[in-house]
Design an enzyme around this catalytic site. Structure first.
Site, PDB file in Angstrom:
ATOM      1  N   SER A 126       0.396   7.060  -3.992  1.00  0.00           N
ATOM      2  CA  SER A 126       1.109   5.821  -4.300  1.00  0.00           C
ATOM      3  C   SER A 126       1.264   5.689  -5.808  1.00  0.00           C
ATOM      4  CB  SER A 126       0.304   4.626  -3.761  1.00  0.00           C
ATOM      5  OG  SER A 126       0.862   3.397  -4.163  1.00  0.00           O
ATOM      6  N   TYR A 139      -6.995  -0.965  -2.222  1.00  0.00           N
ATOM      7  CA  TYR A 139      -5.971   0.037  -1.931  1.00  0.00           C
ATOM      8  C   TYR A 139      -5.728   0.923  -3.147  1.00  0.00           C
ATOM      9  CZ  TYR A 139      -1.293   1.901  -0.892  1.00  0.00           C
ATOM     10  OH  TYR A 139      -0.204   2.732  -0.695  1.00  0.00           O
ATOM     11  N   LYS A 143      -6.188   4.988  -3.444  1.00  0.00           N
ATOM     12  CA  LYS A 143      -5.085   5.893  -3.749  1.00  0.00           C
ATOM     13  C   LYS A 143      -5.308   6.639  -5.062  1.00  0.00           C
ATOM     14  CE  LYS A 143      -2.520   5.400  -0.108  1.00  0.00           C
ATOM     15  NZ  LYS A 143      -2.266   6.535   0.800  1.00  0.00           N
TER      16      LYS A 143
END
Length: 235
Positions: A126, A139, A143
């Site tokens: 990401s 998150y 990532k």
């Protein structure tokens, strides 16, 4: 890597980017194992469907046994995540799936890839590998770990001829991004750019202009990016 004639396994192939990756791999001439926690939710033609929860070690081992001809592993499955100072179980779940699940797949399939000539691993990371969007710090941490893991695996698997590509994008129009009022890419375009990068043997695929801007900020004073990002949020 030449996709035509390859045998690929795609995690999270029932929706979003994963579904488009599986479909486009078939279009480019690959045999495809399309996996999902609920295999009945995969509605693609021309694929072999497997049940797989990447957070379940036994399921990962079973998938590696069932798909012993794979020479392309596409680690797409993942979830969002809340703030690091929020619910700790949610933080652990984000890391369990996005990092540990992805690593579990790489470890299980590394011998399979070696036996089939080396092949390749694609890890969907990401733009959040390099910055934090408010409300999704867990998150982002997961990532960032996927990005670092991809670089480490690239070194560790080089001896068996396995290439490793990490893919970085901003927002795509998927279920994960529902509720976010930001510009979103068509997931079909994300899949196409990803596979083009794989065929070009790219180490990293930077999908969109926003992500390219984020990556370029890494060599600059982080305060400059923070100011620029706050302006974006408030615009």
């Amino acid at each position: 890597m030449d996709i035509n004639g390859a045998t690929a396994l795609v995690t999270g192939a029932n929706r979003g980017i994963g579904r488009h990756l599986a479909a486009q791999l078939v279009e480019r001439g690959a045999k495809v194992y399309a996996t999902a926690r609920r295999p009945e939710s995969v509605d693609l033609d021309g694929v072999e469907v497997l049940a797989l929860d990447i957070s379940d070690p036994d399921a990962v081992v079973a998938a590696a046994r069932a798909a012993g001809d794979v020479n392309l592993l596409v680690n797409n499955a993942g979830i969002g995540g809340s703030d690091l100072l929020g619910d700790l179980d949610a933080v652990r779940t984000a890391l369990d799936i996005n990092f540990w699940g992805t690593l579990s797949m790489a470890r299980a399939f590394a011998p399979v890839l070696a036996a089939n000539g080396g092949g390749a691993i694609v890890n969907i990371a990401s733009s959040a590998s390099w910055f934090v969007f408010p409300g999704s710090s867990a998150y982002a941490v997961s990532k960032a770990a996927v990005w670092s893991m991809s670089k480490a695996l690239r070194q560790e698997l080089a001896g068996q001829g396995t290439s490793v590509t990490s893919v970085h994008l901003g927002a795509a129009d998927t279920d994960m991004m529902k509720g976010y009022d930001v510009p979103k890419m068509d997931p079909a375009d994300v899949a196409r750019i990803t596979l083009d990068g794989l065929e070009a043997d790219a180490f990293e695929v930077v999908v969109d202009e926003f992500t390219a801007m984020v990556k370029s900020s890494l060599s600059k004073d982080p305060r400059d990016f923070d100011m620029q990002f706050q302006q974006f949020l408030n615009s």
